[in-house]
Design a protein around this motif. Structure first.
Motif, PDB file in Angstrom:
ATOM      1  N   SER A 175       5.422   5.740   9.588  1.00 21.30           N
ATOM      2  CA  SER A 175       5.839   6.227  10.915  1.00 21.30           C
ATOM      3  C   SER A 175       5.652   5.139  11.983  1.00 21.30           C
ATOM      4  N   GLU A 176       6.515   5.203  12.985  1.00 26.48           N
ATOM      5  CA  GLU A 176       6.454   4.216  14.064  1.00 26.48           C
ATOM      6  C   GLU A 176       6.057   4.823  15.399  1.00 26.48           C
ATOM      7  N   THR A 177       6.095   6.147  15.503  1.00 29.19           N
ATOM      8  CA  THR A 177       5.728   6.800  16.759  1.00 29.19           C
ATOM      9  C   THR A 177       4.615   7.788  16.492  1.00 29.19           C
ATOM     10  N   MET A 178       3.853   8.106  17.543  1.00 28.87           N
ATOM     11  CA  MET A 178       2.760   9.064  17.400  1.00 28.87           C
ATOM     12  C   MET A 178       3.293  10.439  17.035  1.00 28.87           C
ATOM     13  N   ARG A 179       4.480  10.767  17.539  1.00 30.69           N
ATOM     14  CA  ARG A 179       5.062  12.079  17.214  1.00 30.69           C
ATOM     15  C   ARG A 179       5.318  12.179  15.720  1.00 30.69           C
ATOM     16  N   GLU A 180       5.843  11.094  15.093  1.00 28.93           N
ATOM     17  CA  GLU A 180       6.081  11.096  13.656  1.00 28.93           C
ATOM     18  C   GLU A 180       4.756  11.166  12.895  1.00 28.93           C
ATOM     19  N   VAL A 181       3.763  10.408  13.387  1.00 25.23           N
ATOM     20  CA  VAL A 181       2.454  10.428  12.733  1.00 25.23           C
ATOM     21  C   VAL A 181       1.891  11.843  12.707  1.00 25.23           C
ATOM     22  N   LYS A 182       1.950  12.545  13.832  1.00 22.75           N
ATOM     23  CA  LYS A 182       1.397  13.909  13.895  1.00 22.75           C
ATOM     24  C   LYS A 182       2.182  14.867  13.011  1.00 22.75           C
TER      25      LYS A 182
ATOM     26  N   ALA B 218       0.119  20.570  -4.515  1.00 23.03           N
ATOM     27  CA  ALA B 218      -0.640  20.275  -3.296  1.00 23.03           C
ATOM     28  C   ALA B 218      -0.908  18.782  -3.189  1.00 23.03           C
ATOM     29  N   GLN B 219      -1.242  18.154  -4.315  1.00 29.06           N
ATOM     30  CA  GLN B 219      -1.476  16.714  -4.297  1.00 29.06           C
ATOM     31  C   GLN B 219      -0.207  15.948  -3.920  1.00 29.06           C
ATOM     32  N   ALA B 220       0.926  16.364  -4.507  1.00 27.15           N
ATOM     33  CA  ALA B 220       2.182  15.666  -4.228  1.00 27.15           C
ATOM     34  C   ALA B 220       2.539  15.776  -2.748  1.00 27.15           C
ATOM     35  N   VAL B 221       2.380  16.966  -2.152  1.00 28.27           N
ATOM     36  CA  VAL B 221       2.680  17.151  -0.730  1.00 28.27           C
ATOM     37  C   VAL B 221       1.777  16.252   0.111  1.00 28.27           C
ATOM     38  N   TYR B 222       0.500  16.234  -0.232  1.00 26.39           N
ATOM     39  CA  TYR B 222      -0.460  15.396   0.511  1.00 26.39           C
ATOM     40  C   TYR B 222      -0.103  13.914   0.405  1.00 26.39           C
ATOM     41  N   ILE B 223       0.174  13.464  -0.812  1.00 28.94           N
ATOM     42  CA  ILE B 223       0.411  12.033  -1.025  1.00 28.94           C
ATOM     43  C   ILE B 223       1.693  11.575  -0.340  1.00 28.94           C
ATOM     44  N   PHE B 224       2.780  12.349  -0.486  1.00 29.83           N
ATOM     45  CA  PHE B 224       4.033  11.947   0.155  1.00 29.83           C
ATOM     46  C   PHE B 224       3.929  12.046   1.682  1.00 29.83           C
ATOM     47  N   GLY B 225       3.220  13.080   2.153  1.00 30.23           N
ATOM     48  CA  GLY B 225       3.006  13.178   3.594  1.00 30.23           C
ATOM     49  C   GLY B 225       2.260  11.971   4.127  1.00 30.23           C
ATOM     50  N   PHE B 226       1.269  11.514   3.353  1.00 26.49           N
ATOM     51  CA  PHE B 226       0.492  10.345   3.759  1.00 26.49           C
ATOM     52  C   PHE B 226       1.363   9.083   3.743  1.00 26.49           C
ATOM     53  N   ALA B 227       2.222   8.969   2.714  1.00 29.51           N
ATOM     54  CA  ALA B 227       3.105   7.800   2.648  1.00 29.51           C
ATOM     55  C   ALA B 227       4.035   7.748   3.854  1.00 29.51           C
ATOM     56  N   PHE B 228       4.620   8.892   4.242  1.00 29.17           N
ATOM     57  CA  PHE B 228       5.511   8.922   5.398  1.00 29.17           C
ATOM     58  C   PHE B 228       4.735   8.686   6.693  1.00 29.17           C
TER      59      PHE B 228
ATOM     60  N   TYR C 144       0.832  -1.204   0.000  1.00 30.56           N
ATOM     61  CA  TYR C 144       0.000   0.000   0.000  1.00 30.56           C
ATOM     62  C   TYR C 144       0.865   1.252   0.000  1.00 30.56           C
ATOM     63  N   ILE C 145       1.923   1.268   0.833  1.00 32.73           N
ATOM     64  CA  ILE C 145       2.834   2.417   0.859  1.00 32.73           C
ATOM     65  C   ILE C 145       3.496   2.591  -0.505  1.00 32.73           C
ATOM     66  N   THR C 146       3.841   1.460  -1.134  1.00 32.79           N
ATOM     67  CA  THR C 146       4.471   1.528  -2.460  1.00 32.79           C
ATOM     68  C   THR C 146       3.527   2.143  -3.479  1.00 32.79           C
ATOM     69  N   LEU C 147       2.269   1.738  -3.430  1.00 40.52           N
ATOM     70  CA  LEU C 147       1.281   2.307  -4.348  1.00 40.52           C
ATOM     71  C   LEU C 147       1.103   3.804  -4.107  1.00 40.52           C
ATOM     72  N   VAL C 148       1.026   4.196  -2.848  1.00 44.00           N
ATOM     73  CA  VAL C 148       0.860   5.611  -2.522  1.00 44.00           C
ATOM     74  C   VAL C 148       2.082   6.393  -2.994  1.00 44.00           C
ATOM     75  N   THR C 149       3.283   5.831  -2.751  1.00 45.37           N
ATOM     76  CA  THR C 149       4.511   6.523  -3.173  1.00 45.37           C
ATOM     77  C   THR C 149       4.554   6.661  -4.693  1.00 45.37           C
ATOM     78  N   THR C 150       4.159   5.587  -5.374  1.00 47.55           N
ATOM     79  CA  THR C 150       4.112   5.653  -6.845  1.00 47.55           C
ATOM     80  C   THR C 150       3.157   6.743  -7.304  1.00 47.55           C
ATOM     81  N   SER C 151       2.033   6.869  -6.624  1.00 44.72           N
ATOM     82  CA  SER C 151       1.079   7.916  -6.936  1.00 44.72           C
ATOM     83  C   SER C 151       1.695   9.296  -6.728  1.00 44.72           C
ATOM     84  N   GLY C 152       2.479   9.431  -5.650  1.00 40.05           N
ATOM     85  CA  GLY C 152       3.152  10.706  -5.401  1.00 40.05           C
ATOM     86  C   GLY C 152       4.169  11.036  -6.468  1.00 40.05           C
ATOM     87  N   VAL C 153       4.923  10.008  -6.903  1.00 44.63           N
ATOM     88  CA  VAL C 153       5.909  10.220  -7.978  1.00 44.63           C
ATOM     89  C   VAL C 153       5.208  10.654  -9.258  1.00 44.63           C
ATOM     90  N   LEU C 154       4.066  10.026  -9.559  1.00 48.33           N
ATOM     91  CA  LEU C 154       3.313  10.413 -10.755  1.00 48.33           C
ATOM     92  C   LEU C 154       2.822  11.850 -10.652  1.00 48.33           C
TER      93      LEU C 154
END
Length: 521
Positions: free
Chosen positions: A60-67, A46-56, A9-19
């Motif tokens: 994320s492994e901590t709530m701080r990173e998620v936020k 705006a889409q690229a920022v949103y998509i890559f932010g969502f992929a990261f 799923y992360i790979t698909l989202v990242t691919t979407s961001g690259v596109l």
């Protein structure tokens, strides 16, 4: 969702961001061809920022990173629907002012600010927490008050864009409805994806919006670039294009018909939508059997076009102008057709009054004098003879007095009709005044003029005019004279006409219905 599924799923989202980044770069390179390029660039960014932010966020492994990455997401996500709506508004011919656009972006800025400061007030998220099942990086949220405002505004922007595009369906030429469909899908698909996600109807509760937004962006750019929509055929043409009284043909750089307005459809009824996409020369040949008579690649030219339909001829002034992109490249042409039929008719009426006799349709006295002088000058320059025949209808006053002026007018028309049957090519025939006429024969000797006069005299004598009281005999008296060439000194028009008039009176003295030649002693 298993860890392997999450990775996919992360790979698909990242691919979407690259596109999305690729689309941004592509739009930047082609920005000269897209008058709405600034909005589209912001939209894809705006889409690229949103998509890559969502992929990261997913990684994320901590709530701080998620936020943190959620805040990055909201630096792009709230703005994309508004920018998409601005793009649709421009596409449909309703571009908004800078102040209005800024007002539309107030809620997205507030959403970003509230997400960034959510830990202080919890207006956007009441809580954010990791899921108890599945990969530990997946989080769930409890929506706050502003989350509802933000969601409603986002859906409102997407829905408004879709409605605006749907309203253009009937006004859009069939050749461009596929592109319009892509734009409509670009509005509806994110709404459907978000609705399915909120209804927990997606696989493993995954959010499909970041993936589908990339495809909607691709739909936008395909619709714009495939037909150069913003440059050649905006959907909003009905505001100006369709309301114009002048006909407009829109051509691409290859001379293919891209579109035409309703006025052209009325001017040229044989033109129909199936011809769109074909070269105008081919379409014109199909309609008329001939190629389009005007140079389609010329810029700023004016020409005249005639169209015959139902035994009526219409005249159109055609003005061509090139349509160029911002980089100066020629994108196509506009041909404007202006109906000048009435002006042409008035012009011909004025010419008829100025040049021709109103009763017979042959040249009048003024044109006789003007044209015969030119014929004399040309004959002198070539050392050629010119002969004049002057004749009038015998006893014409008696006809008027006996039968009336209407019959007299009919007799004049009858005489002209008989004469026309015998005139050689190049002869000048004019009504000199009343029942008197002149024939000018270029490159003709005096004997040639005498022979023609005799043929006409005989024809008139043999062709009485029919009347209710029986046939009315017609005769005429003729006098002919020839102008001397330049080597002989050159006669003036006035002197040649005097000589012909003298010969005419000799015919009358000899009993009328005669031909006399003026010979120099």
């Amino acid at each position: 969702m298993t860890n392997s599924q999450l990775t996919m799923y992360i790979t698909l989202v990242t691919t979407s961001g690259v596109l999305s980044v690729f689309l941004f770069i592509y739009a930047y390179i082609r920005r000269a061809e897209m008058p709405g390029s600034r909005i589209y660039l912001l939209y894809t960014a705006a889409q690229a920022v949103y998509i890559f932010g969502f992929a990261f966020e997913l990684a994320s492994e901590t709530m701080r990173e998620v936020k943190f990455w959620t805040t990055v997401e909201y630096a792009g996500m709230p703005f994309a629907p508004v920018l998409g709506l601005l793009l649709v508004l421009r596409y449909t011919g309703r571009p908004v002012s800078g102040k209005a656009a800024a007002a539309m972006l107030v809620i997205p800025f507030l959403s970003f600010a509230l997400v960034a400061t959510n830990d202080w007030h919890h207006l956007f998220y009441k809580s954010v927490f990791f899921r108890e099942t599945g990969p530990s990086s997946l989080v769930d949220i409890e929506a706050g008050q502003w989350y509802i405002v933000h969601g409603a505004y986002t859906f409102g922007c997407l829905l408004a864009g879709a409605v605006l595009l749907l309203r253009q369906w009937n006004r859009t030429n069939e050749a461009y409805r596929l592109q319009l469909t892509a734009l409509i899908a670009g509005q509806f698909v994110p709404m459907i994806a978000a609705f399915l996600y909120l209804m927990n109807a997606t696989p493993a509760g995954s959010d499909p919006v970041p993936i589908v937004m990339c495809f909607t962006s691709a739909m936008y750019i395909w619709a714009i670039i495939s037909t150069r929509t913003f440059t050649i055929v905006p959907i909003a043409k009905e505001r100006l294009f369709e309301s114009m009284r002048e006909g407009v043909l829109v051509l691409d750089a290859s001379g293919r018909l891209v579109d035409y307005n309703a006025a052209v459809g009325r001017m040229i009824p044989a033109l129909h939508a199936s011809m769109i996409g074909r070269k105008l020369d081919e379409a014109w040949t199909q309609m008329t059997g001939e190629a389009f008579p005007i140079d389609l690649l010329a810029d700023g030219t004016q020409d005249e076009l005639t169209w015959a339909a139902k035994a009526e001829i219409s005249y159109y002034q055609v003005r061509s102008s090139a349509v160029r992109l911002r980089n100066g490249e020629r994108a196509g042409s506009l041909l404007m057709l202006i109906d000048v039929t009435e002006q042409k008719r008035m012009q011909r009426q004025l010419e008829q009054q100025a040049y021709y006799d109103g009763l017979t349709g042959i040249f009048n006295r003024a044109q006789l004098l003007h044209r015969s002088k030119k014929m004399l000058d040309e004959a002198r320059s070539r050392n050629e003879p010119v002969s004049f025949i002057l004749f009038d209808i015998d006893r014409f006053k008696r006809v008027n007095d006996t039968y009336g002026h209407d019959t007299g007018d009919r007799l004049i028309v009858h005489v002209v009709s008989v004469c026309r049957q015998h005139l050689p090519h190049g002869a000048l025939f004019a009504r000199y005044g009343g029942e008197e006429f002149v024939i000018v024969l270029p490159n003709a000797a005096l004997e040639d003029a005498g022979a023609l006069a005799e043929r006409i005299r005989t024809a008139l004598e043999a062709a009485p005019m029919p009347t209710t009281g029986g046939p009315l005999a017609v005769t005429a008296s003729f006098g002919a004279a020839a102008a001397l060439s330049a080597t002989g000194g050159g006669d003036s028009l006035e002197s040649v006409l005097r000589d012909a008039d003298a010969a005419l009176y000799e015919s009358k003295r000899n009993g009328r219905n005669k031909v006399s030649l003026h010979r120099r002693g």
